[in-house]
Write an enzyme that holds these catalytic residues in place. Structure first.
Site, PDB file in Angstrom:
ATOM      1  N   LYS A   1       2.657  11.078  -3.378  1.00 32.61           N
ATOM      2  CA  LYS A   1       1.618  10.381  -4.146  1.00 32.61           C
ATOM      3  C   LYS A   1       0.724  11.364  -4.914  1.00 32.61           C
ATOM      4  O   LYS A   1       0.230  11.056  -5.989  1.00 32.61           O
ATOM      5  CB  LYS A   1       0.779   9.547  -3.169  1.00 32.61           C
ATOM      6  CG  LYS A   1      -0.228   8.653  -3.830  1.00 32.61           C
ATOM      7  CD  LYS A   1      -0.830   7.749  -2.777  1.00 32.61           C
ATOM      8  CE  LYS A   1      -1.919   6.877  -3.318  1.00 32.61           C
ATOM      9  NZ  LYS A   1      -2.425   5.969  -2.292  1.00 32.61           N
TER      10      LYS A   1
ATOM     11  N   ASP B   1       0.885  -1.166   0.000  1.00 31.06           N
ATOM     12  CA  ASP B   1       0.000   0.000   0.000  1.00 31.06           C
ATOM     13  C   ASP B   1       0.922   1.215   0.000  1.00 31.06           C
ATOM     14  O   ASP B   1       1.548   1.526   1.016  1.00 31.06           O
ATOM     15  CB  ASP B   1      -0.881  -0.039   1.266  1.00 31.06           C
ATOM     16  CG  ASP B   1      -1.719   1.225   1.432  1.00 31.06           C
ATOM     17  OD1 ASP B   1      -1.678   2.100   0.543  1.00 31.06           O
ATOM     18  OD2 ASP B   1      -2.413   1.330   2.467  1.00 31.06           O
TER      19      ASP B   1
ATOM     20  N   GLU C   1      -7.243   0.441  -4.505  1.00 27.90           N
ATOM     21  CA  GLU C   1      -7.254   0.303  -3.034  1.00 27.90           C
ATOM     22  C   GLU C   1      -8.584  -0.275  -2.522  1.00 27.90           C
ATOM     23  O   GLU C   1      -8.568  -1.186  -1.680  1.00 27.90           O
ATOM     24  CB  GLU C   1      -6.963   1.664  -2.387  1.00 27.90           C
ATOM     25  CG  GLU C   1      -5.503   2.061  -2.562  1.00 27.90           C
ATOM     26  CD  GLU C   1      -5.236   3.544  -2.435  1.00 27.90           C
ATOM     27  OE1 GLU C   1      -6.156   4.295  -2.060  1.00 27.90           O
ATOM     28  OE2 GLU C   1      -4.099   3.963  -2.720  1.00 27.90           O
TER      29      GLU C   1
ATOM     30  N   ASP D   1     -12.844   5.220   2.897  1.00 33.80           N
ATOM     31  CA  ASP D   1     -11.410   5.288   3.178  1.00 33.80           C
ATOM     32  C   ASP D   1     -11.014   6.721   3.539  1.00 33.80           C
ATOM     33  O   ASP D   1     -10.898   7.579   2.667  1.00 33.80           O
ATOM     34  CB  ASP D   1     -10.656   4.796   1.930  1.00 33.80           C
ATOM     35  CG  ASP D   1      -9.140   4.769   2.147  1.00 33.80           C
ATOM     36  OD1 ASP D   1      -8.664   5.292   3.168  1.00 33.80           O
ATOM     37  OD2 ASP D   1      -8.440   4.216   1.280  1.00 33.80           O
TER      38      ASP D   1
END
Ligand code: AMP
Length: 597
Positions: free
Chosen positions: A69, A8, A146, A168
């Site tokens: 990211k 992850d 994800e 999330d």
């Protein structure tokens, strides 16, 4: 069998795991499983990845890169020390570190990985992620979404058709996705989110509150000193995490500043209710995304089978309350929300390498444990106040705060129940004690009730008078065993033998005043007494509708008001058919309007 890493690669933290003996194992380094996604170069020119880089971030921002990211797929160069790097090169440093942790831990070279990306990542961002893997010496055998990874870990061995909603809420980003699982095939039906919303924003709100309060007290602005900023930010983040399990917490930092040659210390109490009010507007944004995702997938909340909680900030209790009131009681956070995605990536790696992956097993509470409170809105002493919710991983500790009901109340009864019903009379009483000798103060004296549950099912229940520290406790030996209602009855009888004289003591607690919702509500609408018990669904709907009215104008406002009035009339006439026939159009109306506002 070949080992494939499940990675992850997160905005705030990154994690790696593998399949070993049919089980998912998250790799640890010195006891830590989260690697902050931060890269830096120290003054001596050494590469720092993870905690050391995070620690230097405030002092040397020009030597540190966070949240890379967000830049993946962009054609940019990032200055770090005296060199420039591309986003995949920076990400490769994080991946290389994770790979070396896994190799050290497993004692073997590893060259393959499954890496996760957000569902909204486009092809360029996915390619950049693949490139980062290659630069880190990894053959990226699959890039997966994800939410798909999170769904896989909850459904590793299931072949049934299910519709999952993955919520999330991480440090810097929020996503909500709807995933359909059918015969082992997973498909993301819809995904929405906000790439600049997460736990870091909650920290910022607490940070501002602490700095503003400190400035008022001492006429010193902590924001002006980088070291103080770094210390306060870290302290409020830790405090925020504690507020997920405790109603109050202290933020303490000694020698945080100096004024006129005198050292100043930070010592402030934060409380959960106030914190939750601060973050509510941000959480409402997540609910808008959730509605958008449901609309895109053309689904109704009832179509969702499971809600999967992912991301560290999804542990915040008010997030659970908001989702439960929107989607019902089907939340799952039992698999560590920080590790769910890496574990799912490892499951995917296992499936590719042909490993047999079993259901991920964790110890959880299979029943809710809580206490009874007096609630003025219902004029009832039988309201169940859950403290440790069903499906919470054990061991765990949770506390809530309640207020006394009477002025000068000198004792409270703490009854411990197991069960899921809102009315404690339908749950099972598994323990009971009194906290006596309370201070002679007006009603609302705060009593903290703390439940500590260990892995063997032994529950320590402690009641503490907040202002004096006066405390008492009991131990319930087998809180995880399913108790039957008759156990409750015989326990009550047994208890009577010991506590005959207690019957006359005024011993009630009520939900802390700050947590109860509008008490004048029924009065203002002219509702008959006891209406909520008869029409609990309509009660929740009326609350929602009245709270929403201020956000609309014109015909929409008029229509909501008319519907509420009709509903109130029907409730007062006790006309349940009419109540049911009005409830549904009002629900639909709100559903559409809430989306469009
Ligand atoms: P992630 O990006 O998923 O690693 O999530 C990191 C965010 O979750 C950070 O803002 C953390 O402060 C937050 N977080 C971690 N644990 C908790 C907790 N127990 N309660 C509330 N927020 C938490």
């Amino acid at each position: 069998m070949e080992t494939i890493l499940g990675i992850d690669l997160g905005t705030t933290n990154s994690e790696v795991s593998v399949i070993r003996d049919n089980d998912v194992v998250v790799i640890e380094k010195e006891g830590l499983r989260l690697l902050p996604s931060v890269v830096g170069i120290d003054l001596a020119g050494n590469l720092l990845v993870g905690h050391p880089a995070k620690n230097q971030a405030v002092l040397y921002p020009e030597r540190t890169v966070k949240s890379i990211k967000r830049k993946m797929g962009e054609d940019i160069r990032i200055q770090l020390g005296d060199r420039e790097y591309s986003p995949p090169e920076i990400s490769a440093m994080i991946l290389r570190t994770l790979r070396s942790y896994a190799e050290e831990s497993l004692g073997q070279k590893i060259s393959k990985a499954v890496i996760t990306v957000p569902a909204f990542f486009n092809d360029t961002q996915r390619e950049a992620t693949r490139l980062a893997g290659e630069l880190a010496g990894l053959d990226v055998v699959r890039i997966i979404n994800e939410p798909t990874a999170a769904s896989l870990v909850y459904n590793a061995d299931s072949s049934s058709r299910e519709t999952l909603l993955v919520y999330d809420l991480g440090g810097g980003t929020f996503d909500v996705s709807i995933v359909r699982v059918e015969e082992g095939v997973l498909e993301v039906l819809a995904s929405h989110g906000d790439t600049h919303l997460g736990g870091d924003d909650f920290d910022q709100l607490l940070f501002d509150y602490v700095c503003d309060t400190f400035k008022k007290q001492h006429k010193v602005d902590l924001r002006e000193t980088p070291v103080a900023v770094s210390r306060v930010l870290q302290a409020v983040e830790e405090a925020k995490k504690r507020l997920s399990t405790e109603p109050f917490t202290q933020v303490k930092e000694e020698f945080i500043a100096e004024k006129d040659g005198v050292s100043l210390h930070l010592d402030m109490e934060l409380n959960r209710n106030q914190y939750e009010e601060q973050i509510l507007p941000l959480l409402e944004k997540t609910l808008t995304c959730l509605n958008d995702a449901l609309n895109d997938a053309q689904l109704h909340p009832d179509d969702i089978d499971k809600v999967i909680m992912v991301g560290g900030a999804s542990r915040t209790p008010i997030v659970h309350q908001l989702l439960e009131s929107r989607l019902g009681n089907k939340l799952h956070g039992e698999i560590d929300p920080d590790l769910c995605v890496t574990m799912g990536a490892a499951v995917q790696g296992g499936l590719i390498s042909g490993a047999k992956v079993g259901r991920v097993l964790i110890d959880i509470t299979s029943h809710t444990l809580g206490t009874s409170v007096f609630d003025e809105r219902y004029n009832s002493p039988f309201i169940f106040s859950p403290i440790i919710k069903r499906n919470t991983p054990i061991p765990c500790s949770r506390s809530n705060v309640y207020g006394t009901v009477f002025d000068n109340q000198d004792a409270v009864e703490v009854s411990v129940y197991q069960g899921e019903a809102d009315d404690v009379r339908q749950n099972v009483l598994i323990g009971d004690f009194y906290l006596k000798g309370l201070a002679k103060v007006p009603r609302g004296n705060q009593i903290v009730c703390r439940f500590d549950l260990d892995i063997n099912g032994i529950l320590h229940v402690t009641a503490i008078e907040k202002s004096t520290g006066l405390a008492d406790n009991i131990i319930v030996e087998n809180a995880l065993t399913e108790h039957k209602p008759e156990d409750s009855l015989s326990f009550r009888e047994h208890l009577k033998d010991f506590f005959e004289e207690e019957e006359t003591v005024p011993v009630e607690l009520e939900a802390d005043s700050e947590t109860t919702t509008d008490k004048d509500f029924a009065d203002r609408l002219g509702l008959a007494e006891g209406w909520e018990e008869r029409y609990d669904k309509a009660a929740a709907l009326i609350q929602r509708a009245t709270a929403f009215i201020s956000k609309v104008t014109g015909d929409d406002k008029h229509e909501i008001e008319t519907r509420i009035k009709e509903l109130v009339d029907a409730i007062n006439r006790n006309d349940s058919d009419q109540v049911n026939s009005i409830t549904s159009p009002l629900e639909d109306l709100l559903y559409y309007l809430e989306d469009s506002v």
